[in-house]
Design an enzyme around this catalytic site. Sequence first.
Site, PDB file in Angstrom:
ATOM      1  CE1 TYR A 145       6.085 -23.263 -34.837  1.00 34.83           C
ATOM      2  CE2 TYR A 145       3.837 -23.533 -34.078  1.00 34.83           C
ATOM      3  CZ  TYR A 145       5.196 -23.460 -33.813  1.00 34.83           C
ATOM      4  OH  TYR A 145       5.641 -23.591 -32.528  1.00 34.83           O
ATOM      5  CG  ASP A 205       2.076 -26.912 -24.328  1.00 32.88           C
ATOM      6  OD1 ASP A 205       0.859 -26.785 -24.634  1.00 32.88           O
ATOM      7  OD2 ASP A 205       2.775 -27.861 -24.723  1.00 32.88           O
TER       8      ASP A 205
END
Length: 354
Positions: free
Chosen positions: A142, A249
Site C-alpha cells: 500500500y 475483515d
Amino acid sequence: MDIKIALVPGDGIGPDIVSEAVRVLDRVASKFGHSISYKEIDAGGISIDRYGMPLTEDALENAKASDAVLLGAVGGPKWDSLPGAKRPEKALLGLRSGLGLFCNFRPAVIYPELAGASPLKDSVIKQGVDLLVVRELTGGIYFGERGRSDDGEEAYDTMRYSRSEILRIAKKAFEAARIRRKRVTLVDKANVLESSRLWRETVSELAASYSDVTLDFMYVDNAAMQLVRNPAHFDVLLTENMFGDILSDEASMITGSIGMLSSASLREDSFGMYEPIHGSAPDIAGKDIANPIATILSAASMLRYSFSLEKEAVSIENAVKSALSDGIRTRDIATEGEKCVGTKECGKEIEERI
Ligand code: NAD
C-alpha cells in the site's frame, strides 16, 4: 495512575457510544484508584462543519499531548459529496500517520451467548474463537512504489519491507501473545515472495528471545481457509499490511457482530489509538439504539496495551460477559423476540458489573 485521554467522539453514533465507554472507565478509575482526565477533540465531519477541515493541527497536537486516544467513528452522508482529501475519513489517516501508529490489533472473539450471530457451524464455534490479528499498517504494497507504463497497458505495485519494520511489529505480537495463550502464527506467502522470506527470517530470529511463546507459520491462502475451518488454531495472527487488511475483515465477520469488535493502533512506545471497527452508523445515530460494547471493549484494550492495567482491562471484559449472560442485548445482537436495551442502559448495566 494518572491518565490523560484524548476523546474523539466524531460523528453519527460516535458521541453516544464514546460517552458509555467514559462511564465505564470512570467506574474502573474509582474502583481501582486511578485518575482519568479527558480532553475532547473534534475530528471528522464535525471538524469540517466547525473548521472547514477533517482534522486541524490543533486537534492533532492535543492528541499527541495525551497518553492515549479513544475514538468513536467519523463520516456520514452529509459529507459524502466532498472530494477525497476533504472527507471525514481523512481524519483517521491524519491521526494514524500524525501519531506514527504502525501496528493494528484487531481481536475477534465469539461470545457463547452470541454464537447464533456467527455464520460458522456450532461444531466449529464450540472449539472457541478468541484470536488477535496483528497487522502492519504503514509499509508493504500500500505504500510501495507504484506506476503505469507510458502506454498505460501495464501497471505495478511494490511490496517492500525492512528488517526494522518487521522487527518492531513482531515484538508487539510476541508481547501480546505473552499475555494471551502464547502462540504467534506468522501468515505470509514465503513460498513465492522475497519480502515474506525476510519476515520469516526476522520473526524466527526474534522468537529466540520469547522462548515462552510458540511460533508457527502459515501461508496466507491456507490462513484464509483455516479462519473459517479451524479458527481455534489461532491465538495471535501476525501479518503484513495487505494480508492483514483482508484477514482482519474475514476474522471480524466470523463473529457476526460488528457492534462488538474493537481495534487498537499502536506505536513503539505505549501510546495507542483505540476505536470500534464499525463506522458512524448514521442510520441509527441519536436514537439510543447503537451498541456501545465495541467502544467499551476498546477502552479495555487501552488499559491493557497503553497502561499495562491488566486487572482493570479484565474487569471491563468480565462485566461485558456478565451483562451478555444476563441477557442484556442491544437491538443489533438480539435474536427475534428478545427484549432489547438502549445504548445508555447497556452502558449502565456494564458499569454496574465492574
Ligand atoms: P457502519 O459500520 O457505520 O454501519 C454498517 C451497519 O452496521 C449499519 O446498519 C449500522 O446501523 C450497523 N452498525 C454499525 N455499528 C453499530 C453499532 N455500534 N450498533 C448497532 N449497529 C451498528 O458502516 P457504513 O454504513 O458502511 O458507514 C457509515 C459511515 O461510517 C460512512 O460515512 C463511513 O465512511 C463511515 N465509517 C467510519 C469508520 C471509522 O470511523 N472508523 C469505519 C467505517 C465506516
